[in-house]
Write a protein that holds these residues in place. Sequence first.
Motif, PDB file in Angstrom:
ATOM      1  N   PRO A  41      42.700  -3.435  14.666  1.00  0.00           N
ATOM      2  CA  PRO A  41      42.415  -4.096  15.955  1.00  0.00           C
ATOM      3  C   PRO A  41      40.948  -4.503  16.076  1.00  0.00           C
ATOM      4  O   PRO A  41      40.645  -5.593  16.574  1.00  0.00           O
ATOM      5  CB  PRO A  41      42.755  -2.998  16.983  1.00  0.00           C
ATOM      6  N   THR A  75      39.532  -8.209  16.671  1.00  0.00           N
ATOM      7  CA  THR A  75      38.642  -8.500  17.801  1.00  0.00           C
ATOM      8  C   THR A  75      37.387  -9.218  17.323  1.00  0.00           C
ATOM      9  O   THR A  75      36.966 -10.233  17.890  1.00  0.00           O
ATOM     10  CB  THR A  75      38.238  -7.190  18.514  1.00  0.00           C
ATOM     11  N   SER A  76      36.773  -8.693  16.258  1.00  0.00           N
ATOM     12  CA  SER A  76      35.567  -9.321  15.734  1.00  0.00           C
ATOM     13  C   SER A  76      35.832 -10.748  15.270  1.00  0.00           C
ATOM     14  O   SER A  76      35.007 -11.643  15.473  1.00  0.00           O
ATOM     15  CB  SER A  76      35.011  -8.512  14.560  1.00  0.00           C
ATOM     16  N   VAL A  81      36.395  -9.672  26.074  1.00  0.00           N
ATOM     17  CA  VAL A  81      36.117 -10.473  24.889  1.00  0.00           C
ATOM     18  C   VAL A  81      35.312 -11.719  25.270  1.00  0.00           C
ATOM     19  O   VAL A  81      34.373 -12.109  24.575  1.00  0.00           O
ATOM     20  CB  VAL A  81      37.428 -10.854  24.185  1.00  0.00           C
ATOM     21  N   SER A 114      35.485  -0.916  26.066  1.00  0.00           N
ATOM     22  CA  SER A 114      36.557  -1.897  25.981  1.00  0.00           C
ATOM     23  C   SER A 114      37.756  -1.331  25.225  1.00  0.00           C
ATOM     24  O   SER A 114      37.617  -0.439  24.383  1.00  0.00           O
ATOM     25  CB  SER A 114      36.018  -3.143  25.271  1.00  0.00           C
ATOM     26  N   PHE A 125      39.403  -3.227  23.289  1.00  0.00           N
ATOM     27  CA  PHE A 125      39.264  -3.876  21.989  1.00  0.00           C
ATOM     28  C   PHE A 125      37.789  -3.959  21.645  1.00  0.00           C
ATOM     29  O   PHE A 125      37.088  -4.819  22.149  1.00  0.00           O
ATOM     30  CB  PHE A 125      39.870  -5.276  22.022  1.00  0.00           C
ATOM     31  N   PRO A 176      34.651  -4.531  18.887  1.00  0.00           N
ATOM     32  CA  PRO A 176      34.426  -5.175  17.601  1.00  0.00           C
ATOM     33  C   PRO A 176      34.132  -4.153  16.503  1.00  0.00           C
ATOM     34  O   PRO A 176      33.828  -2.999  16.792  1.00  0.00           O
ATOM     35  CB  PRO A 176      33.203  -6.072  17.854  1.00  0.00           C
TER      36      PRO A 176
END
Lengths: 274, 321
Positions: free
Chosen positions: A66, A70-71, A136, A218, A220, A222
Amino acid sequence: MMRTSTRRWWHAGLGLVFTAIMLFPVYWMFNVSLTPRNDLRNDPPQMFPVDPTFEGYQAVFDQQLPALVTSLLIGLGCVVLTVVIAAPAGYAMAMLDIRGGRTLNFLLLVAQMIPAVVMAMGFYAIYVRLGLLNSVWGLIVADSTIAVPFAVLLFTAFMRGIPRELLQASRMDGAGAWRTFRSIVVPLSRNAILTASLFAFLWAWSDFVFASTLARNSDFIPVTLSIYNYIGNNTTQWNAIMATAVVASIPAAVLLVFAQRYVAAGVTAGAVKD
Amino acid sequence: MTTATTMHERRPERPPGESRSHVDRRRRRIHGSPWVAVAFAAPLIVYLIAFYAYPLIRSIDLSVHDYNIRAFVQGNAEFVGLENFANVVSSPLFPQALWNTFLFVFVSLVFQYSIGLALAVFFKRRFPLSGVLRAMFLIPWLLPLIVSSSTWAWMMNSDAGVLNSFLGVVGIDPVNWLTSPETSLLSVIIANIWLGIPFNLVILYSGLQNIPEEVYEAAALDGAGPFMVFWRVTFPLLRPVSAITILLGLVYTLKVVDVVWIMSKGGPANSSLTLAVWSYREAFGTGQPDFSPAAAIGNILIVIALVFGLAYVNLQRKVEQ
């Protein structure tokens, strides 16, 4: 003749030694990522992955996917935002003789000198109110500030090299400024777009300061923040940490293999102006 | 860079005898109304105001108020003027952080530059593999800082680090790189030098490429040896590029947080605390965020960076002329 060629090979040998020393930490990261957990604290350490384990990489696939996605999303978002803002601005500064172009140029240079930690505090204060913390989108915007000034300067320098006769001709054919931009300037600026995109992606992908301040909680996070949390949580599993680091280095490796000349051009464009 | 220059020069000059207003009119016809240019730059201008100026103003606002987490949400922080700045400057940590910042920047730059220059001169002679090896030198610069910093941290681990086992081979006792106040600053400097070498190498190398071959030939005809050529020809001709490289490195090193924070968090006992890291720690590094002093430190840092930054802009203008 003979002597020069021997000397050239001497140089190559020396160059190899220098490169090996320089890249030792990179090798070490790779080596540790393959070392079984029981051997991590051997003294002396294992210099070669004689008995490689993939438990570190297994952990990456189990836990880090994940974060990697995300990154990737943040990096791509940054690329789009950076190019959409910087390319037209470069056009205005290089070819349309915008009023106050010098001032704008100056502001862009100054912008690059503001420490990220100051920007992070400013963004934090703004995002708290707007509810953009840990999102994000918030991170895409913040990360793009690393690349936008650089990209504008890059586009400006590059577009100055496009012959003005082409613009004139396009004008003669009745094309407006937008049409000229879209169908002549943008296609000719492919290399600049590529360079700006590569750097925007890499910098967003590598960002730690914004990630660790604006996206701490978060769902998600990074991959940079994920590695950092990993180090904080379990200091024994260095093979997994280094395996994540290896995976997080993939964009850099891809860049180097496929776009090396753009990288060198980008580094230089930021520093040495025509 | 070079293409931009040549193309720029190739642009048709105003023919002699043609009046200025005539040219102006023609230019206007080619480029349209001045508002067209503004329209193309509008996204950037809006962007700079919203995502540069505004956060900057917010951080200045933080530094002149007394913000805590509650005031953050409610927005009713007390105005305290320059009190935060006074507190920061009079804090016993300030001289230490300033001195650490100076050492961190100065030592890093000296080594980054000299090693980068030596390598640039080395790579200038073409030899087999030179292109490939030079490209590989870029790797440290392209890696995410978290990757390189944590790798260095593990290499410098007191018990299991490979650096200590190298030292052991030559008979030196293990060093507590990151855990001892005597060596922690040195440790982060070493990692930072390593990070900066590629950047210095690439820029100085391209600077060397721009020195015309004839200059060297002339020097060779005069019977100058390689060292003489370097000190009397290469080094002086490279001075503008060197200055830009060093200034950019300086601005970057001054504001970097990641390397130090990931490796040592500024410790132990603040021994590797730089201004940037101090600011980060106050705001985000502890459970108790203290945004106001953090912003004050950050703004002091901006002033320092701007002084050198303006020197850079000034210098670049000179180079352009």
